[in-house]
Scaffold this motif. Structure first.
Motif, PDB file in Angstrom:
ATOM      1  N   ALA A   1      15.909 -29.856 -18.699  1.00 44.79           N
ATOM      2  CA  ALA A   1      14.608 -30.057 -18.080  1.00 44.79           C
ATOM      3  C   ALA A   1      14.008 -31.403 -18.406  1.00 44.79           C
TER       4      ALA A   1
ATOM      5  N   SER B   1      14.121 -36.534 -17.101  1.00 44.49           N
ATOM      6  CA  SER B   1      13.217 -37.581 -16.661  1.00 44.49           C
ATOM      7  C   SER B   1      12.126 -37.905 -17.671  1.00 44.49           C
TER       8      SER B   1
ATOM      9  N   LYS C   1      21.327 -40.818  -6.412  1.00 40.91           N
ATOM     10  CA  LYS C   1      20.421 -39.865  -5.760  1.00 40.91           C
ATOM     11  C   LYS C   1      19.681 -40.510  -4.589  1.00 40.91           C
TER      12      LYS C   1
ATOM     13  N   SER D   1      20.507 -28.897 -13.588  1.00 47.32           N
ATOM     14  CA  SER D   1      19.068 -29.134 -13.677  1.00 47.32           C
ATOM     15  C   SER D   1      18.367 -28.692 -12.398  1.00 47.32           C
ATOM     16  N   LYS D   2      17.195 -28.115 -12.549  1.00 44.36           N
ATOM     17  CA  LYS D   2      16.452 -27.587 -11.407  1.00 44.36           C
ATOM     18  C   LYS D   2      16.130 -28.669 -10.387  1.00 44.36           C
ATOM     19  N   GLU D   3      15.764 -29.857 -10.875  1.00 46.67           N
ATOM     20  CA  GLU D   3      15.350 -30.916  -9.954  1.00 46.67           C
ATOM     21  C   GLU D   3      16.509 -31.480  -9.134  1.00 46.67           C
ATOM     22  N   ASN D   4      17.751 -31.201  -9.567  1.00 47.53           N
ATOM     23  CA  ASN D   4      18.911 -31.729  -8.845  1.00 47.53           C
ATOM     24  C   ASN D   4      19.750 -30.638  -8.186  1.00 47.53           C
TER      25      ASN D   4
ATOM     26  N   GLN E   1      22.199 -30.969  -4.988  1.00 45.61           N
ATOM     27  CA  GLN E   1      22.209 -32.351  -4.509  1.00 45.61           C
ATOM     28  C   GLN E   1      23.480 -33.120  -4.862  1.00 45.61           C
TER      29      GLN E   1
END
Length: 312
Positions: free
Chosen positions: A14, A17, A208, A228-231, A234
């Motif tokens: 998490a 970033s 990205k 990771s949730k944000e990726n 993708q």
């Protein structure tokens, strides 16, 4: 060529970033509890630590580089390498401070006498061994990370004529130049456009955003991105069928200056004790990567025998 879209481990990074410590901020700790387990001092290992360190080791780290080191939701430094080095410090009976630097600044920091030891997810290689002693406890493998919707890259030779991101100072960039570029030339294909970035986040963001086609990185770090949730959804990982851990397998671990023979032995003794107790394995398993721990703790052995993958 095996192309994985599957989430390979349960760990979610998490904090990819999260902002790093500003400048050379230091955080001192004498923690002796790792993953709710009390780590006891190893008298044999502690006796090997030179008196000149005055009971404290200054560590050069490079966060965030999940899952090895990153900042949790409380902005506290954590990860596989961080937990392992805290346990090592407890075994040695010393306190530690963290000096968060750009990866390429970790070796110069030791050379300048600002830090004593590198704990930055660093891979062992012959060039680095000219300056450093490595105490290796992990095995690392190289993979290619691409956007999930990019169907033009399905193997290493598909990188010819494409752009690849890598981190300044890593072991992967030289491998591309020494192994892949000649292969591209022999096939009459264009060179790989290797673009170097200062940290993992920048290298990943370039892929990205679409400004770079792919990233050469470690299997563990690539898997963390997938998880990771944000990726989510993708990216996908490309790795060889004949080497599930990836290409260019390399051992990795802690590094100290070449002349620090006693400190090297102390760290080696502590890690061997932790391996025998199962502490190393427990830490790696906690983060979802039980297979990264090598069979035997070794000093200055860049690569395990065989199993480097076919670059075809």
């Amino acid at each position: 060529m095996h192309i994985s879209k599957t989430i390979l481990a349960p760990f979610v990074a998490a904090a990819l970033s999260c902002a790093a410590f500003a400048g050379v901020a230091r955080a001192e700790t004498t923690d002796q509890v790792v993953l709710d387990k009390t780590i006891t001092k190893d008298q044999a290992a502690a006796a090997l630590v030179p008196a000149k360190f005055n009971g404290k080791l200054r560590l050069a780290v490079s966060a965030p580089y999940a899952p090895w080191m990153y900042f949790d939701d409380k902005n506290e430094l954590t990860g596989i390498e961080i937990d392992v080095v805290r346990a090592v410090a407890a075994k040695l009976g010393v306190g530690i401070t963290f000096d968060n630097l750009k990866f390429e600044g970790t070796i110069p920091s030791l050379q300048a006498g600002k830090d004593d030891m590198i704990a930055a997810g660093m891979g062992d290689n012959p060039k680095r061994e000219e300056l450093l002693n490595f105490v290796n406890y992990t095995t690392l493998g190289l993979v290619v990370l691409v956007r999930d919707n990019d169907t033009s890259i399905n193997g290493l030779m598909d990188l010819c004529g494409k752009s690849v991101s890598r981190i300044n100072g890593d072991v992967f960039g030289p491998w591309v130049e020494e192994q892949l570029q000649p292969k591209c030339a022999s096939l009459g294909k264009k060179k790989i456009d290797v673009r170097t970035f200062p940290d993992p986040n920048a290298a990943l963001l370039a892929v990205k955003s679409g400004s770079v086609n792919s990233e050469i990185t470690g299997l563990v770090s690539a898997t963390t991105v997938l998880n990771s949730k944000e990726n989510a959804g993708q990216f996908r990982i490309i790795r060889p069928d004949n080497s599930p851990r990836g290409w260019k397998l390399a051992n990795g671990g802690f590094a100290v200056l070449k002349g620090e023979t006693e400190l090297t032995k102390a760290i080696e003794t502590a890690l061997k004790s932790m391996k025998a107790e199962g502490t190393l394995q427990a830490i790696a398993a906690h983060y979802g990567y039980p297979d990264v721990i090598i069979d035997d703790i070794v000093v200055n052995m860049p690569a395990p025998a065989g199993d480097i993958g076919n670059i075809e």
